[in-house]
Scaffold this motif. Structure first.
Motif, PDB file in Angstrom:
ATOM      1  N   GLN A   1       0.872  -1.192   0.000  1.00  0.00           N
ATOM      2  CA  GLN A   1       0.000   0.000   0.000  1.00  0.00           C
ATOM      3  C   GLN A   1       0.904   1.236   0.000  1.00  0.00           C
TER       4      GLN A   1
ATOM      5  N   ALA B   1      -6.440  -4.335  -4.963  1.00  0.00           N
ATOM      6  CA  ALA B   1      -5.567  -4.853  -3.900  1.00  0.00           C
ATOM      7  C   ALA B   1      -4.454  -5.738  -4.464  1.00  0.00           C
TER       8      ALA B   1
ATOM      9  N   ALA C   1      -3.125  -6.859   3.267  1.00  0.00           N
ATOM     10  CA  ALA C   1      -3.759  -5.681   3.882  1.00  0.00           C
ATOM     11  C   ALA C   1      -3.579  -5.639   5.403  1.00  0.00           C
TER      12      ALA C   1
ATOM     13  N   TRP D   1      -5.880  -0.077  -3.924  1.00  0.00           N
ATOM     14  CA  TRP D   1      -6.350  -0.269  -2.550  1.00  0.00           C
ATOM     15  C   TRP D   1      -7.586   0.592  -2.247  1.00  0.00           C
TER      16      TRP D   1
ATOM     17  N   SER E   1      -5.044   3.656   2.245  1.00  0.00           N
ATOM     18  CA  SER E   1      -4.129   3.916   1.143  1.00  0.00           C
ATOM     19  C   SER E   1      -4.876   4.507  -0.055  1.00  0.00           C
TER      20      SER E   1
END
Ligand SMILES: Cc1cc2nc3c(=O)[nH]c(=O)nc-3n(C[C@H](O)[C@H](O)[C@H](O)COP(=O)(O)OP(=O)(O)OC[C@H]3O[C@@H](n4cnc5c(N)ncnc54)[C@H](O)[C@@H]3O)c2cc1C
Length: 511
Positions: free
Chosen positions: A105, A233, A247, A480, A485
């Motif tokens: 991120q 992601a 994450a 993200w 982020s």
């Protein structure tokens, strides 16, 4: 003008149903008074995205006359620090909102670095627990989940690969540009999962994941939204796991609300007007007039809105937002999560070789009106100073059911459910704190606004500027999306767009 003493009642705001969408034809009929506030750029929303936008503009062009207006009596939006009692009679800060960050991120990691905030790794060593496909609790120590059968595992892995393959074609910037993806727009995550998975535990793994990731049941959300989220992601495992690159890799020392507090300090607190819920945005005659619920009026050249889609749907625009965008944001509710943190004298689960991680369908419930127990996911939340704690979530429809119970009932049920995984020592806790995010004014849920089936082909409308009004917020992110982020990414991006219209002759490069 200072507004710090005013109350934070939620303002009565409505969707506009005016016919025209010609932003040049609107006329501001609000007369200026001496208490009105005039600036060049007005940012709405003191969450991470709005604050990042304001900070970037100030940093790159300190001469910009900038104000920020926020409905709540605090900055931080969906991040929230709380003090909880820990061992030896001390208190410590824990996150009741956004918490984890990861090395992939990059936007938030750069921001943390810039603000001088440090991270520490999520504790993941030891045995994990899984309660899916029935009430029995299974343990496992590797990254391969224990679904109770190899067939379930094979089906889950094939599904993850399929989601990752499709997600590659589904950028949040243009999710339905591929024909295969567009054909899935009307399909829910649950319907899609049922088409591909027959094993009950594997199916529950996906349904539980959706509940925790988006805060909603898999039957409510478009599978295309889930694919776009996965794309942003970099793959489904990045959303599911707490290993490097995912994450849930790191936590922020001292909590994530500091990001907003530090940004507010750098922007200048005198520029930030708290407790001012925006109700109307009117454009005309080369300026924008923004009215707040308490009657304060801001006049500016440009507006940046960092208000989440579900709350934006309650603001009256004149000229109105396009019908497509109104339809989209009216169908982007926030998910439901109750986040809890429980502190203890010892990390007794670590001593017993457990990581503290639980993934559960909730298990059985004896509380009337609640079909399942409260736990959906639990992690070790021990602070960087070593204060033992567990953190968990009650999510989706399970959260909706438990929201109707009292805090005491939830506390009792959470502790008793934790004890079924970690044993009797759980019952000797120091303090339980929780946050029911659906009750949070001007947010109305969490962690993110999701899209109901059939609307993802209109998703790019979220980002379109509307005359002199520009937009940011985690829901608009291409990297993200839904995370802190993503909020930083869109805040930086919109700042560049606005700086460009303020100074078209200056070349700007992303920081
Ligand atoms: C329980 C929970 C857990 C989470 N976990 C994580 C995690 O581990 N990692 C992660 O990266 N992210 C996590 N998130 C998500 C993350 O917190 C958000 O993505 C991020 O904070 C969103 O920032 P934002 O600026 O886009 O929106 P927000 O933070 O929602 O900010 C929007 C602001 O606009 C204000 N506003 C709304 N309406 C008006 C109005 N009419 N007038 C004026 N102001 C208005 C709001 O009050 C708010 O302050 C979590 C969130 C929650 C709640």
């Amino acid at each position: 003008m200072s507004a710090s003493s005013e109350t934070a009642d939620e303002a009565p705001v409505m969707m506009s149903h005016t016919e025209t969408n010609d932003v040049t034809s609107g006329s501001s009929d609000v007369t200026k008074t001496s208490s009105d506030i005039t600036c060049e750029v007005l940012v709405i929303g003191a969450g991470i995205s709005g604050l990042t936008a304001a900070y970037e503009i100030q940093k790159r062009n300190p001469k910009t006359e900038l104000c920020l207006v926020e409905a709540k009596d605090r900055v931080g939006g969906r991040t929230l620090a709380t003090q909880i009692r820990v061992r030896q009679g001390q208190t410590e800060t824990f996150d009741l909102g956004g918490q984890w960050v990861g090395s992939t991120q990059t936007d938030i990691m750069e921001m943390l670095d810039e603000l001088g905030l440090e991270v520490y790794p999520q504790y993941i060593q030891g045995t994990k627990h899984m309660q899916l496909g029935g009430d029995s609790i299974r343990r496992y120590s590797s990254t391969i989940p224990n679904l109770g059968s190899w067939w379930g595992l094979v089906q889950l892995q094939l599904f993850i690969w399929k989601v990752d393959r499709l997600a590659k074609k589904c950028s949040p910037l243009s999710p339905c540009s591929d024909r295969t993806i567009r054909d899935l727009d009307g399909v829910s995550v649950e319907a899609f999962a049922r088409q591909n998975i027959s094993n009950t535990a594997a199916l529950e793994a996906i349904i539980s994941a959706c509940r925790v990731i988006l805060g909603c049941d898999a039957s409510r959300v478009s599978v295309v939204h889930f694919l776009a989220y996965t794309h942003a992601a970099g793959g489904l495992n990045a959303l599911l796991e707490a290993t490097p690159g995912t994450a849930q890799e790191f936590k922020v020392k001292g909590g994530t609300q500091q990001i907003s507090e530090l940004l507010a300090d750098r922007i200048g607190r005198h520029r930030i007007h708290l407790r001012h819920p925006v109700t109307n945005i009117t454009q005309g005659n080369g300026d924008v007039t923004v009215t707040t619920g308490d009657g304060v009026v801001f006049h500016c050249k440009y507006v940046i809105s960092g208000v989440p889609p579900n709350q934006l749907a309650r603001v009256t625009f004149s000229p109105p937002l396009s019908p497509v965008r109104r339809e989209l944001i009216s169908n982007m509710p926030m998910g439901h999560l109750i986040k809890f943190v429980v502190t203890f004298e010892e990390t007794f689960w670590r001593a017993a070789g457990m990581s503290g991680e639980v993934v559960s369908n909730g298990g059985p419930s004896t509380v009337p009106g609640c079909t399942h127990g409260p736990l959906c996911i639990v992690y070790d939340a021990t602070s960087d100073k070593g204060s033992p704690a567990l953190v968990g979530f009650i999510a989706g429809s399970t959260s909706v059911e438990w929201e109707s119970r009292t805090k005491d009932e939830r506390e009792k049920a959470v502790i008793s459910s934790l004890a079924s995984f970690f044993g009797k020592k759980t019952e000797k806790y120091i303090e339980y704190q929780e946050k029911v995010w659906a009750e949070e004014p001007f947010t109305g849920g969490c962690p993110v606004c999701y899209t109901t089936p059939g609307l993802m082909h209109t998703f790019p409308a979220l980002r379109e500027k509307h005359g002199r009004v520009f937009f940011c917020g985690t829901e608009l992110a291409s990297r993200w999306c839904g995370f802190m982020s993503g909020a930083v990414q869109t805040g930086r991006q919109v700042a560049l767009e606005v700086l460009h219209v303020l100074q078209p002759d200056v070349t700007l490069t992303p920081s």
